[in-house]
Write an enzyme that holds these catalytic residues in place. Structure first.
Site, mmCIF file in Angstrom:
data_model
loop_
_atom_site.group_PDB
_atom_site.id
_atom_site.type_symbol
_atom_site.label_atom_id
_atom_site.label_comp_id
_atom_site.label_asym_id
_atom_site.label_seq_id
_atom_site.Cartn_x
_atom_site.Cartn_y
_atom_site.Cartn_z
ATOM 1 C CB SER A 68 -0.958 0.011 1.194
ATOM 2 O OG SER A 68 -2.061 -0.828 0.946
ATOM 3 C CE LYS A 71 -4.553 1.994 -0.372
ATOM 4 N NZ LYS A 71 -3.915 0.674 -0.265
ATOM 5 C CB SER A 121 -4.527 1.216 4.150
ATOM 6 O OG SER A 121 -3.556 0.813 3.223
ATOM 7 N NE ARG A 257 2.921 -2.016 9.283
ATOM 8 C CZ ARG A 257 1.723 -1.903 8.703
ATOM 9 N NH1 ARG A 257 1.628 -1.940 7.382
ATOM 10 N NH2 ARG A 257 0.630 -1.750 9.424
#
Length: 272
Positions: A68, A71, A121, A257
């Protein structure tokens, strides 16, 4: 003598390109990954000094699916190609789910603006946009942007999650720097919209513009967090990527993350 000189020249070139010698990790930056029980790396670029920092410079040059984080450029391509007018355009829910590939997320199964889809997302929104953009326009803008390996041979619409289209952490940062400098093929209006949508955190000490990503492919989980931080007149770009086998249970994988990234940014005194 010639062999020795050749090795030294190669090492010098590696330092010039990567900011360090691939394979020579900075151990103090590796600890957060061990604490989270994940493999991966963090790559950082200090915009003012031009200095690169790596926890693992070999991993920083290895390409995987962007998930993602795509994006970021996907929004720019949709805007630039006229597929959407702005970030407030509403995309209609197509009325189907895919719990095998993306997991069951009933909160996103509704009509929503592109801006909201970016924040939460909602992959289905950008898949719908991808159908409108088409492969030819993707190939054009990806090539002009220098983003990824250019391999769009995957037949499915969602090529940024599944298939051979890949990008390295270093490439992620180089693209963000181009956008930041106004040197990408996208208009100032559209990069301004992106900056507005990408704002993730803002406080009295620092601001973060970013995007997460997570895909499941070939028996692995691949998780990203990429973006940049502005603090005390300093701009630092980052690309964190985590990998693990899907068979290895780790409920903290998604949170790691960001936690790893923020820990390293504090460790390097980028943020307090």
């Amino acid at each position: 003598m010639k062999t020795t000189l050749g090795i030294l020249q190669l090492l010098a070139l590696m330092v010039l390109i990567f900011g360090t010698i691939p394979g020579f990790a900075q151990p103090e930056l590796a600890q957060p990954f061990r604490d989270c029980r994940v493999q991966g790396s963090i790559t950082l670029y200090d915009y003012k000094t031009g200095h690169w920092t790596f926890s693992d410079s070999i991993d920083a040059a290895r390409a995987t699916q962007p998930a993602s984080t795509f994006k970021i450029i996907n929004l720019l391509i949709a805007l630039e190609s006229g597929v959407i007018r702005d970030e407030q355009e509403v995309v209609k829910w197509p009325g189907h789910t895919d719990t095998v590939l993306y997991g069951y997320r009933p909160d996103i199964y509704k009509d929503m603006t592109v801006a909201e889809a970016f924040r939460v997302s909602a992959g289905w929104v950008f898949i719908e946009l991808a159908k409108r953009v088409g492969r030819k326009r993707y190939a054009y803008y990806l090539d002009r942007s220098g983003y990824g390996n250019g391999n769009l041979s995957e037949k499915g619409t969602d090529f940024w999650n599944f298939g051979p289209f890949c990008i390295t952490p270093v490439n992620q940062i180089r693209f963000l720097v181009k956008v930041y400098e106004g040197k990408s093929p996208f208009s100032r209006r559209n990069t301004g919209i992106l900056r507005k949508v990408m704002l993730t955190e803002s406080n009295s000490k620092y601001q973060v513009w970013s995007k997460t990503g997570w895909t499941r492919i070939d028996g692995r989980d691949i998780g990203w967090w990429v973006g940049y931080v502005e603090s005390a007149g300093r701009t630092t770009f980052f690309a964190t990527r985590l990998c693990k086998l899907r068979s290895e249970k780790n409920p903290d994988f998604g949170d790691c993350r960001k936690s790893i990234t923020l820990q390293v940014l504090r460790q390097l005194q980028v943020i307090e």
